[in-house]
Motif scaffolding. Structure first.
Motif, mmCIF file in Angstrom:
data_model
loop_
_atom_site.group_PDB
_atom_site.id
_atom_site.type_symbol
_atom_site.label_atom_id
_atom_site.label_comp_id
_atom_site.label_asym_id
_atom_site.label_seq_id
_atom_site.Cartn_x
_atom_site.Cartn_y
_atom_site.Cartn_z
ATOM 1 N N UNK A 1 0.763 -1.240 0.000
ATOM 2 C CA UNK A 1 0.000 0.000 0.000
ATOM 3 C C UNK A 1 0.788 1.280 0.000
ATOM 4 N N UNK A 2 2.086 1.214 -0.316
ATOM 5 C CA UNK A 2 2.921 2.418 -0.326
ATOM 6 C C UNK A 2 3.718 2.485 -1.621
ATOM 7 N N UNK A 3 4.125 3.685 -2.043
ATOM 8 C CA UNK A 3 4.964 3.818 -3.235
ATOM 9 C C UNK A 3 6.436 3.580 -2.932
ATOM 10 N N UNK A 4 7.149 3.114 -3.957
ATOM 11 C CA UNK A 4 8.595 2.900 -3.873
ATOM 12 C C UNK A 4 9.256 3.648 -5.026
ATOM 13 N N UNK A 5 10.150 4.573 -4.690
ATOM 14 C CA UNK A 5 10.901 5.348 -5.680
ATOM 15 C C UNK A 5 12.345 4.861 -5.671
ATOM 16 N N UNK A 6 12.860 4.470 -6.821
ATOM 17 C CA UNK A 6 14.233 3.973 -6.909
ATOM 18 C C UNK A 6 14.953 4.633 -8.075
ATOM 19 N N UNK A 7 16.107 5.218 -7.796
ATOM 20 C CA UNK A 7 16.911 5.818 -8.860
ATOM 21 C C UNK A 7 17.393 4.744 -9.818
ATOM 22 N N UNK A 8 17.395 5.052 -11.099
ATOM 23 C CA UNK A 8 17.996 4.169 -12.107
ATOM 24 C C UNK A 8 19.462 4.530 -12.321
ATOM 25 N N UNK A 9 19.813 5.781 -12.103
ATOM 26 C CA UNK A 9 21.193 6.224 -12.307
ATOM 27 C C UNK A 9 22.040 5.841 -11.096
ATOM 28 N N UNK A 10 23.298 5.465 -11.301
ATOM 29 C CA UNK A 10 24.144 5.039 -10.186
ATOM 30 C C UNK A 10 24.718 6.209 -9.407
ATOM 31 N N UNK A 11 25.021 5.938 -8.171
ATOM 32 C CA UNK A 11 25.591 6.945 -7.276
ATOM 33 C C UNK A 11 26.909 7.488 -7.811
ATOM 34 N N UNK A 12 27.710 6.629 -8.450
ATOM 35 C CA UNK A 12 29.001 7.075 -8.978
ATOM 36 C C UNK A 12 28.841 8.064 -10.123
ATOM 37 N N UNK A 13 27.670 8.088 -10.730
ATOM 38 C CA UNK A 13 27.381 9.019 -11.828
ATOM 39 C C UNK A 13 26.830 10.337 -11.287
ATOM 40 N N UNK A 14 25.869 10.231 -10.363
ATOM 41 C CA UNK A 14 25.274 11.414 -9.734
ATOM 42 C C UNK A 14 24.626 10.958 -8.434
ATOM 43 N N UNK A 15 24.971 11.614 -7.340
ATOM 44 C CA UNK A 15 24.515 11.170 -6.023
ATOM 45 C C UNK A 15 23.295 11.971 -5.584
ATOM 46 N N UNK A 16 22.150 11.307 -5.532
ATOM 47 C CA UNK A 16 20.899 11.976 -5.152
ATOM 48 C C UNK A 16 20.806 12.230 -3.658
ATOM 49 N N UNK A 17 21.735 11.689 -2.870
ATOM 50 C CA UNK A 17 21.720 11.920 -1.428
ATOM 51 C C UNK A 17 22.757 12.966 -1.024
ATOM 52 N N UNK A 18 22.947 13.919 -1.909
ATOM 53 C CA UNK A 18 23.798 15.083 -1.661
ATOM 54 C C UNK A 18 23.024 16.334 -2.048
ATOM 55 N N UNK A 19 23.528 17.486 -1.624
ATOM 56 C CA UNK A 19 23.007 18.735 -2.182
ATOM 57 C C UNK A 19 23.216 18.678 -3.702
ATOM 58 N N UNK A 20 22.472 19.472 -4.453
ATOM 59 C CA UNK A 20 22.636 19.372 -5.913
ATOM 60 C C UNK A 20 23.990 19.833 -6.427
ATOM 61 N N UNK A 21 24.693 20.680 -5.676
ATOM 62 C CA UNK A 21 25.929 21.256 -6.212
ATOM 63 C C UNK A 21 27.082 21.136 -5.230
ATOM 64 N N UNK A 22 27.276 19.954 -4.661
ATOM 65 C CA UNK A 22 28.458 19.692 -3.838
ATOM 66 C C UNK A 22 29.544 19.144 -4.767
ATOM 67 N N UNK A 23 30.442 20.017 -5.198
ATOM 68 C CA UNK A 23 31.408 19.654 -6.244
ATOM 69 C C UNK A 23 32.834 19.982 -5.817
ATOM 70 N N UNK A 24 33.748 19.121 -6.227
ATOM 71 C CA UNK A 24 35.167 19.269 -5.924
ATOM 72 C C UNK A 24 35.843 20.041 -7.056
#
Length: 287
Positions: free
Chosen positions: A68-91
């Motif tokens: 009875x609940x939705x599940x959202x899962x990223x298709x893109x890998x963390x090594x490509x773009x990390x969705x658990x960061x601010x959008x612009x945390x860049x080195x």
């Protein structure tokens, strides 16, 4: 594999026929769609680049929509773009031109090489052979990070509008750690030390896992990442908790494949989710 920028959307959203509980589940790090040109340009082999994945976590929670609940899962890998960061945390050291002044280049995550665009995989190996253009980082943020968070924000808003509250469970996995060899936890529940969800949420999940025989720790060593901290607003009826699952419970970390114990853990998690569905969460409604 096609370039991720051509995928629309860059995530899988599995909805129940009708949402019956005020819960949302998300897996931002289980994506495994690696663009071919990316794989051809990096220093790591096909297994090495996957060291940062929360591999198969989305599959562990596959029963969520049927409960009875939705599940959202990223298709893109963390090594490509990390969705658990601010959008612009860049080195800045990763790029061939100076970064805009508004980029956050001083965060501890950037210092560790694990910003929005990671410099290293979780085990410390360098990813890239060459420096990137800022355009490349912007392309990934616009095509992956932003759509993922737009979908997550919409799910949270829809759920709170329907039920008066939303409980987001952000699902991750954690590698085996030598420092915890004597007493490693099976699960770590992160509520940023009691600030991102009601204590009832953490206690209910803790007890549920312990009844299944698992060792549970709170906030150590993972108190919660960007998603937990950004969305968790208990006073507004939005409760967020991060769940970290020990990878040795369900997978062969060296070869990144499911272990024989995978079905049992999947069944236990399905049982936990089913028990959460029976809880009376109305006490979490914003006042």
């Amino acid at each position: 594999m096609d370039d991720l920028a051509t995928h629309s959307p860059p995530y899988d959203l599995l909805r129940p026929e009708r949402q019956t509980i005020p819960l949302v589940f998300a897996s931002p790090h289980s994506g495994r769609d690696y663009p071919d040109d990316f794989l051809a340009s990096i220093r790591l082999d096909a297994i090495g680049i996957r060291r940062s994945e929360d591999a198969f976590v989305d599959e562990l929670f596959a029963a969520v929509p049927s409960i009875g609940a939705p599940l959202l899962a990223a298709r893109f890998p963390r090594a490509w773009c990390d969705a658990n960061r601010e959008p612009w945390e860049l080195d800045p050291g990763m790029f061939d031109t100076p970064l805009p002044s508004w980029v956050n280049s001083a965060s501890p995550r950037v210092g560790a090489g694990l910003g929005t665009i990671a410099r290293v995989v979780a085990t410390g190996e360098t990813i890239y052979r060459h420096r990137l253009s800022f355009w490349e980082a912007e392309r990934r943020v616009r095509s992956c990070w932003e759509p993922y968070h737009a979908a997550l924000s919409a799910l949270i808003a829809e759920t709170r509008d329907r039920f008066g509250l939303c409980l987001l469970i952000d699902c991750h996995s954690m590698p085996a750690h030598p420092a915890q060899a004597l007493d490693p936890p099976d699960f770590v529940l992160g509520d940023v030390h009691g600030t991102t969800c009601s204590p009832k949420v953490t206690r209910v999940m803790e007890v549920g896992l312990q009844r299944l025989g698992y060792r549970v720790r709170r906030n150590d060593p993972y108190a919660g990442g960007y998603i937990t901290r950004h969305y968790g607003r208990p006073r507004e009826g939005i409760h967020v908790i991060q769940m970290e699952i020990a990878r040795p419970l369900y997978m062969d970390e060296q070869h990144i494949r499911r272990s024989a114990n995978f079905p049992k853990l999947q069944a236990d998690i399905s049982g936990l989710v089913a028990s959460l569905a029976t809880e009376d969460w109305k006490l979490l409604t914003a006042r």
